[in-house]
Write an enzyme that holds these catalytic residues in place. Structure first.
Site, PDB file in Angstrom:
ATOM      1  N   MET A   1       0.817  -1.184   0.000  1.00  0.00           N
ATOM      2  CA  MET A   1       0.000   0.000   0.000  1.00  0.00           C
ATOM      3  C   MET A   1       0.868   1.258   0.000  1.00  0.00           C
ATOM      4  O   MET A   1       0.853   2.022   0.948  1.00  0.00           O
ATOM      5  CB  MET A   1      -0.912   0.026   1.221  1.00  0.00           C
ATOM      6  CG  MET A   1      -1.875  -1.105   1.320  1.00  0.00           C
ATOM      7  SD  MET A   1      -3.132  -0.919   0.079  1.00  0.00           S
ATOM      8  CE  MET A   1      -4.219  -2.228   0.503  1.00  0.00           C
ATOM      9  N   PRO A   2       1.636   1.497  -1.018  1.00  0.00           N
ATOM     10  CA  PRO A   2       2.473   2.695  -1.045  1.00  0.00           C
ATOM     11  C   PRO A   2       1.643   3.974  -1.124  1.00  0.00           C
ATOM     12  O   PRO A   2       0.667   4.053  -1.854  1.00  0.00           O
ATOM     13  CB  PRO A   2       3.311   2.531  -2.318  1.00  0.00           C
ATOM     14  CG  PRO A   2       3.246   1.088  -2.652  1.00  0.00           C
ATOM     15  CD  PRO A   2       1.919   0.621  -2.161  1.00  0.00           C
TER      16      PRO A   2
END
Length: 76
Positions: A1-2
């Site tokens: 989940m950047p």
């Protein structure tokens, strides 16, 4: 989940320019993190030049060197 959080001096962007910026950043993040497009989020926050030192430079650049992967070419 950047998540990519961009802080910059105020600059006007059209919605199309914001979308192009987010698309370009997302492309790089997906490639480098082996992530999915739907997992990436990008924010853009404008910080006035007068507030830059106290809002960004001191707490995030100087204050967190362990997270900085590219140093700026300026000092304050």
């Amino acid at each position: 989940m950047p998540h990519v959080d961009i802080k910059s001096f105020p600059r006007e962007f059209t919605d199309e320019e914001k979308q192009a910026l987010a698309d370009d950043i997302t492309e790089v993040i997906v490639r480098r993190f082996a992530s999915k497009t739907d997992s990436v989020s990008v924010s853009l926050q404008h910080v006035s030049p007068d507030a830059w030192r106290e809002t960004v430079y001191e707490p995030e650049i100087i204050g967190q060197p362990e997270f900085l992967i590219k140093k700026p070419g300026y000092s304050m």
